[in-house]
Write a protein that holds these residues in place. Sequence first.
Motif, PDB file in Angstrom:
ATOM      1  N   GLU A  41     102.041  91.923  59.504  1.00 57.03           N
ATOM      2  CA  GLU A  41     101.387  90.611  60.319  1.00 57.03           C
ATOM      3  C   GLU A  41     100.404  90.509  59.884  1.00 57.03           C
ATOM      4  O   GLU A  41      99.701  89.123  60.372  1.00 57.03           O
ATOM      5  CB  GLU A  41     101.314  91.491  61.695  1.00 57.03           C
ATOM      6  N   PHE A  42      99.539  91.312  58.722  1.00 55.36           N
ATOM      7  CA  PHE A  42      98.752  90.857  58.330  1.00 55.36           C
ATOM      8  C   PHE A  42      98.023  89.504  57.031  1.00 55.36           C
ATOM      9  O   PHE A  42      99.340  89.312  56.890  1.00 55.36           O
ATOM     10  CB  PHE A  42      97.361  91.776  57.691  1.00 55.36           C
ATOM     11  N   ARG A  43      97.706  89.164  57.453  1.00 51.73           N
ATOM     12  CA  ARG A  43      97.612  88.302  56.126  1.00 51.73           C
ATOM     13  C   ARG A  43      96.654  88.183  54.973  1.00 51.73           C
ATOM     14  O   ARG A  43      95.221  88.282  55.961  1.00 51.73           O
ATOM     15  CB  ARG A  43      97.465  86.294  56.796  1.00 51.73           C
ATOM     16  N   VAL A  44      96.193  87.420  54.365  1.00 52.77           N
ATOM     17  CA  VAL A  44      95.038  86.822  53.197  1.00 52.77           C
ATOM     18  C   VAL A  44      94.623  86.012  53.019  1.00 52.77           C
ATOM     19  O   VAL A  44      95.394  85.307  52.661  1.00 52.77           O
ATOM     20  CB  VAL A  44      94.911  88.271  52.235  1.00 52.77           C
ATOM     21  N   HIS A  45      93.245  85.716  53.400  1.00 56.90           N
ATOM     22  CA  HIS A  45      93.192  83.605  53.236  1.00 56.90           C
ATOM     23  C   HIS A  45      92.003  83.891  52.016  1.00 56.90           C
ATOM     24  O   HIS A  45      91.104  85.197  51.921  1.00 56.90           O
ATOM     25  CB  HIS A  45      92.482  83.678  54.752  1.00 56.90           C
ATOM     26  N   TYR A  46      92.206  82.939  51.312  1.00 57.52           N
ATOM     27  CA  TYR A  46      91.220  83.694  50.089  1.00 57.52           C
ATOM     28  C   TYR A  46      89.737  81.700  50.162  1.00 57.52           C
ATOM     29  O   TYR A  46      90.269  80.957  50.080  1.00 57.52           O
ATOM     30  CB  TYR A  46      91.619  82.858  48.666  1.00 57.52           C
ATOM     31  N   PRO A  69     102.143  88.539  67.063  1.00 62.27           N
ATOM     32  CA  PRO A  69     102.443  87.402  67.328  1.00 62.27           C
ATOM     33  C   PRO A  69     102.727  87.161  67.969  1.00 62.27           C
ATOM     34  O   PRO A  69     103.072  86.321  68.730  1.00 62.27           O
ATOM     35  CB  PRO A  69     103.995  88.320  67.227  1.00 62.27           C
ATOM     36  N   THR A  70     101.774  86.918  69.183  1.00 66.09           N
ATOM     37  CA  THR A  70     101.859  86.262  70.849  1.00 66.09           C
ATOM     38  C   THR A  70     100.516  86.111  71.262  1.00 66.09           C
ATOM     39  O   THR A  70      99.825  85.169  71.521  1.00 66.09           O
ATOM     40  CB  THR A  70     101.974  87.361  72.483  1.00 66.09           C
ATOM     41  N   ARG A  71      99.161  86.395  70.210  1.00 66.60           N
ATOM     42  CA  ARG A  71      97.323  85.848  70.168  1.00 66.60           C
ATOM     43  C   ARG A  71      97.497  85.322  69.389  1.00 66.60           C
ATOM     44  O   ARG A  71      96.338  84.405  69.323  1.00 66.60           O
ATOM     45  CB  ARG A  71      97.092  86.905  70.476  1.00 66.60           C
ATOM     46  N   GLY A  72      98.002  84.562  68.560  1.00 67.51           N
ATOM     47  CA  GLY A  72      97.578  84.212  67.155  1.00 67.51           C
ATOM     48  C   GLY A  72      96.578  85.200  66.063  1.00 67.51           C
ATOM     49  O   GLY A  72      96.448  86.219  66.591  1.00 67.51           O
ATOM     50  N   LEU A  73      95.879  83.953  65.603  1.00 67.54           N
ATOM     51  CA  LEU A  73      95.118  84.664  64.558  1.00 67.54           C
ATOM     52  C   LEU A  73      94.144  86.032  65.924  1.00 67.54           C
ATOM     53  O   LEU A  73      93.056  84.827  66.744  1.00 67.54           O
ATOM     54  CB  LEU A  73      94.547  83.612  64.082  1.00 67.54           C
ATOM     55  N   VAL A  74      93.640  87.391  65.523  1.00 68.43           N
ATOM     56  CA  VAL A  74      92.992  88.006  66.318  1.00 68.43           C
ATOM     57  C   VAL A  74      91.709  88.121  65.393  1.00 68.43           C
ATOM     58  O   VAL A  74      91.656  88.137  64.034  1.00 68.43           O
ATOM     59  CB  VAL A  74      93.304  89.070  66.774  1.00 68.43           C
ATOM     60  N   PRO A  76      88.507  89.341  63.328  1.00 61.37           N
ATOM     61  CA  PRO A  76      88.856  90.325  62.623  1.00 61.37           C
ATOM     62  C   PRO A  76      87.352  90.808  63.340  1.00 61.37           C
ATOM     63  O   PRO A  76      87.317  92.713  62.824  1.00 61.37           O
ATOM     64  CB  PRO A  76      87.652  89.561  61.041  1.00 61.37           C
ATOM     65  N   ALA A  77      86.383  90.376  63.572  1.00 63.91           N
ATOM     66  CA  ALA A  77      85.615  91.311  64.533  1.00 63.91           C
ATOM     67  C   ALA A  77      85.485  92.241  65.813  1.00 63.91           C
ATOM     68  O   ALA A  77      85.460  93.091  65.832  1.00 63.91           O
ATOM     69  CB  ALA A  77      84.379  90.144  65.176  1.00 63.91           C
ATOM     70  N   GLU A  78      87.180  91.884  66.697  1.00 64.85           N
ATOM     71  CA  GLU A  78      87.821  92.815  67.301  1.00 64.85           C
ATOM     72  C   GLU A  78      88.513  93.673  66.833  1.00 64.85           C
ATOM     73  O   GLU A  78      88.196  94.583  67.424  1.00 64.85           O
ATOM     74  CB  GLU A  78      88.700  91.690  67.660  1.00 64.85           C
ATOM     75  N   PHE A  79      89.122  93.243  65.604  1.00 70.49           N
ATOM     76  CA  PHE A  79      89.913  94.724  64.684  1.00 70.49           C
ATOM     77  C   PHE A  79      89.892  95.196  64.403  1.00 70.49           C
ATOM     78  O   PHE A  79      89.915  96.787  63.776  1.00 70.49           O
ATOM     79  CB  PHE A  79      91.338  93.942  64.656  1.00 70.49           C
ATOM     80  N   ILE A  80      88.872  95.302  63.086  1.00 69.65           N
ATOM     81  CA  ILE A  80      88.092  96.006  61.991  1.00 69.65           C
ATOM     82  C   ILE A  80      87.076  97.261  62.559  1.00 69.65           C
ATOM     83  O   ILE A  80      87.305  98.281  61.685  1.00 69.65           O
ATOM     84  CB  ILE A  80      87.868  95.439  61.516  1.00 69.65           C
ATOM     85  N   PRO A  81      86.692  96.834  63.601  1.00 65.32           N
ATOM     86  CA  PRO A  81      85.873  98.409  64.070  1.00 65.32           C
ATOM     87  C   PRO A  81      87.107  99.609  64.971  1.00 65.32           C
ATOM     88  O   PRO A  81      86.893 100.632  64.528  1.00 65.32           O
ATOM     89  CB  PRO A  81      85.202  98.127  64.932  1.00 65.32           C
TER      90      PRO A  81
END
Length: 205
Positions: A41-46, A69-74, A76-81
């Motif tokens: 589900e991960f994407r890389v933006h440049y 899939p349900t929340r849209g873009l999460v 990074p400040a929320e999931f990286i830690p």
Amino acid sequence: MCRAKELGKSRYQIFDFTMYEKACRFLQLETELRKAIKREEFRVHYQPIVSLNTGQIAGLEALLRWQHPTRGLVSPAEFIPVAEETGLIAPIGNWVLREACHQLRRWQKLGFANDSLTVSVNLSAKQFNQSDLIDQIDEVLAQTQLNPQCLKLEITESAIMENTQSAAAILQQLRAREIQLSLDDFGMGYSSLSYLHSFPVDTLK
């Protein structure tokens, strides 16, 4: 107890319901992160890096994004830690490295990018301290056929300062491969200008 340790030594913390809620959110996010790795589900933006002298794009920075899939873009400040604390940042970070190198090489082959364009990829402290880091990078470069000079690794100041002798040895190995090095978050922590003489970095951020 965990909250008291987070705040420092020799202290206590009274339990309240917000701690329980925080722990539940953390566990839920960790579970979803593990599923996200399997489901890709991960994407890389440049993000373009523009030279102020020429006005031309001199490089790109690979930025990790999670398309839930349900929340849209999460954020990074929320999931990286959470990824860093659980150790999931290592497989995720390796995927980002591989994906960014593959994409830049593909653009070069299609004529959309010249051979001097660089792609910057962040290395977390956990990635940087992996015993097989150099082997992983060698494998990615061999598989993608990207010129090592087109890869710029961004390493935080704190990751280097955790073990300066080990860090210096790793940086020298990366330098021997002609991989560019960027010291990220400089000035946020130790910030010793004298240490810059010991580390073969190309840029400061």
